[in-house]
Design an enzyme around this catalytic site. Sequence first.
Site, PDB file in Angstrom:
ATOM      1  N   LYS A 192       0.855  -1.197   0.000  1.00 31.63           N
ATOM      2  CA  LYS A 192       0.000   0.000   0.000  1.00 31.63           C
ATOM      3  C   LYS A 192       0.886   1.241   0.000  1.00 31.63           C
ATOM      4  O   LYS A 192       1.907   1.283   0.716  1.00 31.63           O
ATOM      5  CB  LYS A 192      -0.912  -0.030   1.229  1.00 31.63           C
ATOM      6  CG  LYS A 192      -1.977   1.060   1.241  1.00 31.63           C
ATOM      7  CD  LYS A 192      -2.905   0.945   2.458  1.00 31.63           C
ATOM      8  CE  LYS A 192      -3.996   2.004   2.431  1.00 31.63           C
ATOM      9  NZ  LYS A 192      -4.900   1.912   3.604  1.00 31.63           N
TER      10      LYS A 192
ATOM     11  N   SER B 250      -9.922   2.318   2.584  1.00 34.52           N
ATOM     12  CA  SER B 250      -8.947   2.956   1.712  1.00 34.52           C
ATOM     13  C   SER B 250      -7.989   1.993   1.018  1.00 34.52           C
ATOM     14  O   SER B 250      -7.369   2.355   0.026  1.00 34.52           O
ATOM     15  CB  SER B 250      -8.137   3.960   2.516  1.00 34.52           C
ATOM     16  OG  SER B 250      -7.329   3.292   3.473  1.00 34.52           O
TER      17      SER B 250
ATOM     18  N   SER C 272     -10.441   0.295   6.919  1.00 35.72           N
ATOM     19  CA  SER C 272      -9.769   0.335   5.619  1.00 35.72           C
ATOM     20  C   SER C 272      -9.119  -0.968   5.171  1.00 35.72           C
ATOM     21  O   SER C 272      -8.669  -1.065   4.030  1.00 35.72           O
ATOM     22  CB  SER C 272      -8.716   1.441   5.613  1.00 35.72           C
ATOM     23  OG  SER C 272      -9.335   2.690   5.456  1.00 35.72           O
TER      24      SER C 272
END
Lengths: 494, 490
Positions: A79, A160, A184
């Site tokens: 990420k 997210s 998330s």
Amino acid sequence: MTELTKLGVAAIREGVSSGAFTAVEVATAFNANVANAKALNAFIVETPEKAIDAAQAVDGDRAAGKPLGKMAGVPIGMKDLFCTQGVQTTAASHILEGFVPTYESTVSANLWKAGAGMLGKLNMDQFAMGSSNETSYFGNVISPWRRNDGSNAALAPGGSSGGSSSAIAARLCPAATGTDTGGSIRQPAAFVGISGIKPTYGRCSRWGVVAFASSLDQAGPMARDVRDCAIMLEAMAGFDPKDSTSLDLPVPAWEASLNSDLKGKRIGIPREYRLDGIDEDIAKMWDNGIAWLKDAGAEIVDISLPHTKYALPAYYIIAPAEASSNLARYDGVRFGLRDLPEGAGLQDMYAATRAAGFGEEVRRRIMIGTYVLSAGFYDAYYTQAQKVRALIARDFDNAWASCDLILAPTAPSAAFGLGEKNADPLSMYLNDVFAVPASLAGLPAMSVPGGLSKEGLPLGLQIIGKALDEQAVLNAGLAIEQRSGFTAEAKKWW
Amino acid sequence: MTESTYRIQGNTGAWEVVIGLEVHAQITSESKLFSGSSTGFGAEPNSHVSLVDAAMPGMLPVPNRECLRQAVRTGMAINAQINRWSRFDRKNYFYADLPQGYQISQLYHPIVGEGEIEVTLNEKDPDSAVKKIGIERIHVEQDAGKLMHDQHPTMSFVDLNRSGVALMEIVSRPDMRSPQEAGAYVKKLRSILRYVGSCDGNMEQGSMRADVNVSVRKPGGELGTRTETKNVNSIRFMMQAIEYEAQRQVDLIESGGAVVQETRLFDADKQETRSMRSKEDAHDYRYFPDPDLLPVELDDAFLEECRASLPELPDAKRARYEALGLTAYNAAVLTAEAETAFWFEDLLAEGVDAKQGSNWLMSELFGALNKMGKTLDESPVNPKQAAELLGLVADGTISGSIAKQVFEIMLETGQAASAIVEEKGLKQTNDTGAIEAEIAKIMAANEDKVAEYRSGKDKLFGFFVGQTMKAMQGKANPQIINDLLKKALG
């Protein structure tokens, strides 16, 4: 070689270790899938050479008879919230575009040490603020899933960690890192039919992770199944003296202790999560989950978490408050974007840089956070929200008197279409309603696939555990996984 | 407690000045409050800057235990309440010298609570009035970086070496009533910090600076509106700033105006304060608990170690010196500054008699340093060398007057006292024959004085001692001279 990309973490590690295939073959296969999936927009930066380098090192170690790490030969997606040395790290923002850290986050460094390699930096909601990946400066990620109504509408991969979820579901990587501030990891995992766990706050170091809301941010793994999550979490977790909130505890052998026999375990079903007008598919999946856990030997008990309805408002005060301060360092002075209009002074430079560098949702949360901390409003908002947070934690403490784990849906609905909710921030925020309480209490929580909606989209079941009891969470996840028979996959269209 | 009689005389009568001080003291430590960077002074710009100090993305603060320890020790030295539970807060504002966009400080729960120090208004006067000044709190916080505006025509340069260095903010009660009291308070505070070793107190290098809160009122009346003059970096400037500011406020009020609560700056060249920003444009700092840090919890063992490591403090030391037989004046002067006290302690540790040592230090050493324009730290003679010199006097090897000569040579050449005495043949003689011979000559040359002495003018004895010593070139043992003279004069 396409078959290699069907494999998960455990299978790859075992194949590499036994010599069934090489780590370089695995990395090459995933690199190819990444290169051919531009339509998903899951990666901001691709690093095929990093994946190959790490694989070569693992193959070399194996040839030399050296012991291999927990993640040996497994290429993963990272990420873009994790700082990676020498590789651009942006948190999917314009203000950090071009920023190349000279340092490596503790979590990513742990993974490389364990033998993992990096396929690239995954797209996400900007500064991890969002539930659909539509706030990324680099364009939204698209879910590989489509509804079965033939509409071909582009769906949100969740957020997210939407780049992570999309990439795993589309087999661009067997596993990826996520971060979870208010859902998330769990919500995107639920949206694409994979597993993901947010461990107890403090298990994974926050050092080198771009901060959103420090008291909530927690890294965790996202992967195809529960065992893969356990393996990867072991590699990521551990005490870090560079993070004052890191837990100084040994990392348990989660993988080795996996056990889906839930005899003697009591599963709490929180009545406050059964909202009026709950989605029919969600309600059905939840009932199925209850039946599966019963089948695994667990006892089901009704519990109450009375302050649940205050969790979301409290979260949307605390998280923006911390974010408004955490994001003050993006000021155009030392790194990242600097917008210096002709003749501008320092204050003008700040204003221009931050206006140009932050997206709409980030600006909104900075404004909310600034407001709730400002003189005259602090007690009414921030102090109250902290009190609510304490009450939420107490709700869970009380619940543990009568149960060992809590089962609930991960999200109130299946994946929604891109563009469907971004006009109304409140309806977007409501997507986090089931995820946020565990975040506020710092508890371990996991999402595992629980079935498909009427439109053929994955739904997620959430298991919340006591602090430090990731093992029980993983075990219950495994019990569901073994009974749900979830094998659905997104049909390749990209 | 004595009430200050300091007043500003205005047209409407006398005004009383009310002063409170926020002293920022740099904590003595190898590394910064939340990072491992060096705190060394005078390094190349931006050479002591870690990723944390520069607030790079994802960087986190880790508290430096030593800085907290020094704050606790300081709190103990002022008899303050030590808070076993304290917490760091963020003070949010944008400025180029503040990389994080917030300063980590302690607003809600400081590490040290209420304390007080006793201030002697004139330390050199043993009968001087003593006043207790209350201390509200001591909290620990980060220093900011430094901006340089003169390096480039359109740009300002930033030096982050100081960014993140640990400061103690020591907040007094508004207990001071004159510039002298404020000056004496800062002097005493600085002395305590130096004794404790928690701050070097070096105001020129910016290790200590004060924000000065001043208001005026009719004696005993309601408190007036205060102004805060920021970052005053010497005691003299602080006293000037108070004087100017109090006068300005009186003039303003008496001419029909009102004092505005505001932040001001002191201009040392013009010796005046100037408005920096008013309350209306004051920042809203949006303080909130720093979520990157856990609360600071102090356990018994830690507090015990802090207490055990405290040195003898000025007031206790002064009392002990007086008990050793030193005059109140000497004891006060020797303990007022940590450097002097430590120097004197070293001298005593070498076995020097306290009275002999204090008299010598106060007259000979201070006199010599004064003449050379040097401080005690720069003294060419160290306590060990001084002890050797004083030992030679004590054991009768040289006389006091010869010691003065030897000391002068020591200052010039740095030679050891015994070597000088040896080389120059300054050893005191006990040769009674030689002394008797000189006495005989002197008595022969001063028959009239001998007669006068013998007829009862005892005071002349000193004359004969002086003459004999002179004839012996100062090297005769004064005790032997005395004995022999008494015998000869009968």
